[in-house]
Design a protein around this motif. Structure first.
Motif, PDB file in Angstrom:
ATOM      1  N   GLU A 100      42.891 -31.823 -10.387  1.00 53.82           N
ATOM      2  CA  GLU A 100      44.144 -31.602 -11.118  1.00 53.82           C
ATOM      3  C   GLU A 100      45.350 -31.834 -10.208  1.00 53.82           C
ATOM      4  O   GLU A 100      46.371 -32.393 -10.627  1.00 53.82           O
ATOM      5  CB  GLU A 100      44.164 -30.184 -11.683  1.00 53.82           C
ATOM      6  CG  GLU A 100      45.448 -29.844 -12.407  1.00 53.82           C
ATOM      7  CD  GLU A 100      45.510 -28.380 -12.804  1.00 53.82           C
ATOM      8  OE1 GLU A 100      46.615 -27.922 -13.180  1.00 53.82           O
ATOM      9  OE2 GLU A 100      44.473 -27.684 -12.742  1.00 53.82           O
ATOM     10  N   LEU A 101      45.204 -31.412  -8.939  1.00 53.33           N
ATOM     11  CA  LEU A 101      46.300 -31.563  -7.990  1.00 53.33           C
ATOM     12  C   LEU A 101      46.668 -33.039  -7.807  1.00 53.33           C
ATOM     13  O   LEU A 101      47.857 -33.405  -7.801  1.00 53.33           O
ATOM     14  CB  LEU A 101      45.897 -30.943  -6.653  1.00 53.33           C
ATOM     15  CG  LEU A 101      46.800 -31.223  -5.456  1.00 53.33           C
ATOM     16  CD1 LEU A 101      48.171 -30.601  -5.661  1.00 53.33           C
ATOM     17  CD2 LEU A 101      46.159 -30.705  -4.174  1.00 53.33           C
ATOM     18  N   MET A 102      45.677 -33.891  -7.678  1.00 50.58           N
ATOM     19  CA  MET A 102      45.949 -35.302  -7.435  1.00 50.58           C
ATOM     20  C   MET A 102      46.679 -35.958  -8.605  1.00 50.58           C
ATOM     21  O   MET A 102      47.428 -36.925  -8.423  1.00 50.58           O
ATOM     22  CB  MET A 102      44.635 -36.042  -7.148  1.00 50.58           C
ATOM     23  CG  MET A 102      43.953 -35.582  -5.871  1.00 50.58           C
ATOM     24  SD  MET A 102      45.064 -35.558  -4.448  1.00 50.58           S
ATOM     25  CE  MET A 102      45.516 -37.271  -4.333  1.00 50.58           C
ATOM     26  N   GLN A 103      46.468 -35.437  -9.799  1.00 46.55           N
ATOM     27  CA  GLN A 103      47.192 -35.959 -10.955  1.00 46.55           C
ATOM     28  C   GLN A 103      48.637 -35.462 -10.975  1.00 46.55           C
ATOM     29  O   GLN A 103      49.564 -36.210 -11.272  1.00 46.55           O
ATOM     30  CB  GLN A 103      46.478 -35.565 -12.245  1.00 46.55           C
ATOM     31  CG  GLN A 103      45.096 -36.183 -12.407  1.00 46.55           C
ATOM     32  CD  GLN A 103      44.417 -35.745 -13.694  1.00 46.55           C
ATOM     33  OE1 GLN A 103      44.993 -35.007 -14.491  1.00 46.55           O
ATOM     34  NE2 GLN A 103      43.182 -36.204 -13.886  1.00 46.55           N
ATOM     35  N   ARG A 104      48.825 -34.207 -10.623  1.00 50.19           N
ATOM     36  CA  ARG A 104      50.161 -33.613 -10.745  1.00 50.19           C
ATOM     37  C   ARG A 104      51.114 -34.088  -9.655  1.00 50.19           C
ATOM     38  O   ARG A 104      52.325 -34.151  -9.870  1.00 50.19           O
ATOM     39  CB  ARG A 104      50.047 -32.086 -10.736  1.00 50.19           C
ATOM     40  CG  ARG A 104      49.246 -31.539 -11.917  1.00 50.19           C
ATOM     41  CD  ARG A 104      49.281 -30.041 -11.989  1.00 50.19           C
ATOM     42  NE  ARG A 104      50.627 -29.533 -12.193  1.00 50.19           N
ATOM     43  CZ  ARG A 104      50.918 -28.262 -12.449  1.00 50.19           C
ATOM     44  NH1 ARG A 104      49.940 -27.379 -12.526  1.00 50.19           N
ATOM     45  NH2 ARG A 104      52.160 -27.879 -12.605  1.00 50.19           N
ATOM     46  N   ILE A 105      50.599 -34.428  -8.490  1.00 54.35           N
ATOM     47  CA  ILE A 105      51.518 -34.843  -7.418  1.00 54.35           C
ATOM     48  C   ILE A 105      52.077 -36.241  -7.666  1.00 54.35           C
ATOM     49  O   ILE A 105      53.025 -36.654  -6.983  1.00 54.35           O
ATOM     50  CB  ILE A 105      50.812 -34.808  -6.043  1.00 54.35           C
ATOM     51  CG1 ILE A 105      49.646 -35.794  -6.010  1.00 54.35           C
ATOM     52  CG2 ILE A 105      50.385 -33.401  -5.687  1.00 54.35           C
ATOM     53  CD1 ILE A 105      49.024 -35.936  -4.633  1.00 54.35           C
ATOM     54  N   GLN A 106      51.500 -36.961  -8.628  1.00 52.33           N
ATOM     55  CA  GLN A 106      52.039 -38.283  -8.938  1.00 52.33           C
ATOM     56  C   GLN A 106      53.468 -38.207  -9.463  1.00 52.33           C
ATOM     57  O   GLN A 106      54.224 -39.175  -9.396  1.00 52.33           O
ATOM     58  CB  GLN A 106      51.138 -38.980  -9.975  1.00 52.33           C
ATOM     59  CG  GLN A 106      49.672 -39.076  -9.582  1.00 52.33           C
ATOM     60  CD  GLN A 106      49.457 -39.834  -8.286  1.00 52.33           C
ATOM     61  OE1 GLN A 106      50.156 -40.824  -8.009  1.00 52.33           O
ATOM     62  NE2 GLN A 106      48.496 -39.381  -7.486  1.00 52.33           N
TER      63      GLN A 106
END
Length: 699
Positions: free
Chosen positions: A639-645
């Motif tokens: 989830e983190l990798m999606q949100r930092i975009q």
């Protein structure tokens, strides 16, 4: 001159040859007659006693009694016989009650105190002593008393004599029929001060009449009641002596003493009732929950050096006193006192507040409970707290559900309560909250797929190292792991731990360190250390957890997994809310995330093999629909990798976030995506903390 010397020698010889007891008795009787003649001849009723010869006569009588006892070498002297046969103590008690002349009760109290403390003979066994002592006790702690100092000294002397001769306890106590009474009753002045949020006293049993209530109060207007009243004195020395008197009585270790105080007095109800009375004075609607939770522990005896009118201080001081008293008391009495505290305070008042719909009431009551759990040391009171919190079908599920409450403040208070419970040396806490749900090990995948999944897990671990999100430079070999951090002795090892054959200590530590992708790591940007900076704290916490659980006879190896299906597994309400909360760490307040990770790290620090496997083994083979701490973290990273975009200039944002958290920024600017960035920092540090705990625990 020669004649004068001869005369002096004759007089001295005459004095030495006279019978000393005759002179002592005559002098003793003359002093008593001087007191009696004052009442016969004096007509001025307003003249204070200090302006008469009564105090001097009483002092002379006492000096004669003390001197006579030393001369008689254990035998009852003539003066003491005269005092007992003519019931002089009864007469003095009557004169003191009449307050004639004014101030007489003060002189009587002083005489009784010195008489009981200076005469070594066991006096309280004598009916002509303990009966007037009982009557004089009845004159103590009355409303508007001007002799609190003398009363407190007298009562403390009485308690000291009872400690020297425990069988005399029954002589001084007025026994009550507890079948007609349950709850304590206080003066109207106390009950008028109760808060609108809760009662000063529990309601009387149905059908109890006013006459039975007043009779119960009268029956307790003795030694225990007087001491209890004086504990609330505004004079520090007076209150301290009353506290010490209660401790002396409660700590009597002679076999019948504990049973007498437990079964034949209302001591437990009176002490718990005072706790409730002090609790009722707390301004619930005005208290700050955060301030309450951080309330410092001060020993009950420290309040007397500087008397405080603060209601919170008085409440926690009394709670600390009760806790200390239960540590000193015989077991039968300690259990009774703890039960009274549970019934009168916890069940009758605290539980309705914890179930209240008003958020302020829930917050304050939960915060007070956190402090109470932290302060309690006695086994009996801790047992009652655990039973109240974790064995209630109504309260226990609700308190755990509130760890994931819609209100962040309620969640924080509830997590703080769990954190305090986990620090207490009570085996049932972990059993009820976690271990009973893990005992079956039904979270494991079926046995026939174990080797296949083992190979897949090994391939996944190799793939993890090849993932571009992870840097090979941040992977450590086993030798590097063992040399980099400060030397730390392993505290526990599991001979049949699930990590055997699946990964070494280096593999486990690397698994947690590599969870956070490289591009979102910010510690190295701020020149902060790696996981080795947590090793010392991890060693301290693991040591504490081990010392707490040392006597719990935990197994050294894992139990055999049950044959049931994995879909039946439930991690328990506590782990469920903790994992649910952890999955939302990127959208929660910073303080709440810190408390959440603190609870999880403490659970991970315990040496039970089930906790180690479920929380610290990244290679455990989970059944479908089951999760572990490591699997929750993996999903969170996705989830983190999606949100930092959606976060521009991530590196600068993380750097500013760390500076804000360390209060290094000179200007306060509101960071965009601040909650996400703070959650990311917490997540990175939490993974390093878990790696340090795993390093300390693994061999």
């Amino acid at each position: 001159m020669e004649a004068f010397s001869r005369l002096s020698s004759m007089l001295l010889h005459a004095l030495e040859t006279r019978e000393p007891t005759v002179d002592l008795l005559e002098s003793f009787v003359n002093h008593w007659k001087s007191i009696a003649n004052y009442y016969i001849k004096t007509t001025d009723a307003s003249r204070p006693v200090r302006q008469t010869e009564i105090p001097w006569c009483l002092r002379q009588m006492l000096d004669i009694l003390v001197y006579e006892e030393k001369q008689q070498m254990g035998e009852t002297g003539a003066c003491l016989e005269y005092l007992l046969q003519h019931k002089l103590l009864e007469t003095l008690c009557t004169l003191g009650k009449a307050q004639y002349p004014p101030g007489m009760v003060q002189q009587v109290l002083l005489f009784f105190s010195k008489f009981l403390s200076q005469i070594q003979k066991p006096l309280l066994q004598l009916v002509n002593v303990y009966r007037p002592v009982q009557k004089l006790i009845g004159l103590c702690a009355l409303p508007g008393s001007q002799t609190e100092v003398e009363e407190a000294q007298f009562l403390l002397v009485v308690c000291s004599r009872v400690k020297q001769d425990p069988p005399t306890l029954r002589n001084l106590l007025q026994i009550v029929d507890k079948s007609s009474a349950r709850a304590p009753v206080f003066d109207q002045s106390h009950s008028d001060a109760q808060s609108s949020n809760h009662r000063t006293e529990p309601p009387p049993p149905p059908g109890q009449s006013d006459s039975s209530t007043s009779s119960r109060v009268q029956s307790e207007s003795g030694l225990l009641w007087a001491l209890l009243q004086l504990t609330s004195s505004a004079r520090g020395p007076v209150a301290l002596k009353a506290f010490e008197g209660l401790l002396l009585l409660s700590a009597l270790q002679a076999e019948p003493s504990g049973e007498i105080l437990c079964d034949e007095t209302l001591l437990g109800e009176l002490l718990a009732g005072r706790l409730l009375q002090l609790y009722s004075l707390l301004p619930m609607e005005d208290l700050d929950p955060g301030e309450v939770q951080s309330w410092p522990h001060k020993p009950w005896s420290s309040q007397f050096s500087c008397w405080s009118s603060d209601h919170m201080t008085n409440f926690f001081s009394w709670l600390d006193f009760l806790d200390h008293l239960m540590e000193e008391a015989p077991q039968v009495l300690a259990l009774k006192l703890a039960h009274c505290v549970q019934q009168i305070w916890m069940l009758d008042v605290l539980q309705p507040q914890l179930l209240h719909t008003c958020e302020q009431v829930v917050l304050v009551s939960t915060s007070i409970l956190c402090v109470a759990v932290r302060f309690v040391r006695s086994r009996s009171l801790l047992d009652q707290l655990v039973h109240f919190l974790l064995r209630s079908n109504t309260l226990s599920p609700l308190l755990l559900q509130r760890c994931d409450h819609i209100s962040d403040q309620v969640s924080f208070a509830s997590l703080s309560l769990v954190d305090e419970l986990l620090q207490k040396p009570h085996k049932d806490i972990l059993d009820l909250l976690v271990l009973r749900f893990l005992q079956s090990r039904s979270y494991l995948s079926p046995q026939e797929d174990r080797w296949t999944e083992s190979n897949e897990a090994h391939e996944d671990s190799n793939g993890l190292e090849e993932d571009p999100f992870f840097s090979e430079s941040l992977l450590f070999s086993e030798s590097e792991l063992l040399l980099s951090p400060p030397p730390t002795p392993p505290l526990c090892s599991f001979s049949s731990a699930p990590l055997s054959g699946l990964g070494s200590a280096a593999d486990v530590v690397n698994s947690f360190l590599c969870l956070v992708p490289v591009q979102v790591r910010s510690a190295q940007l701020f020149q902060e250390g790696g996981y080795e900076s947590y090793v010392h704290d991890a060693h301290t916490q693991v040591t504490e957890c081990r010392s707490v659980s040392l006597s719990w006879d935990w197994p050294l190896s894992l139990p055999a997994p049950s044959s049931g299906e994995g879909g039946d597994f439930f991690e328990g309400p506590l782990l469920k809310v903790l994992f649910d909360r952890l999955g939302r760490v990127l959208e929660q307040p910073y303080e709440l995330n810190l408390k959440l990770t603190a609870v999880l790290s403490r659970l991970s620090s315990f040496s039970h093999p089930l906790l180690h496997e479920y929380l610290l083994n990244p290679y455990v083979h989970l059944s479908p629909c089951c999760r572990s701490l490591f699997s929750v973290l993996i999903r969170l990273m996705g989830e983190l990798m999606q949100r930092i975009q959606h976060v521009p200039d991530l590196t600068a944002g993380l750097l500013n976030t760390r500076r804000d958290l360390l209060a290094l920024n000179t200007t306060t600017t509101r960071l965009e995506h601040g909650t996400l960035l703070r959650g990311l920092v917490v997540l990175e540090e939490f993974c390093k903390e878990l790696a340090a705990i795993a390093f300390v625990k693994l061999p």
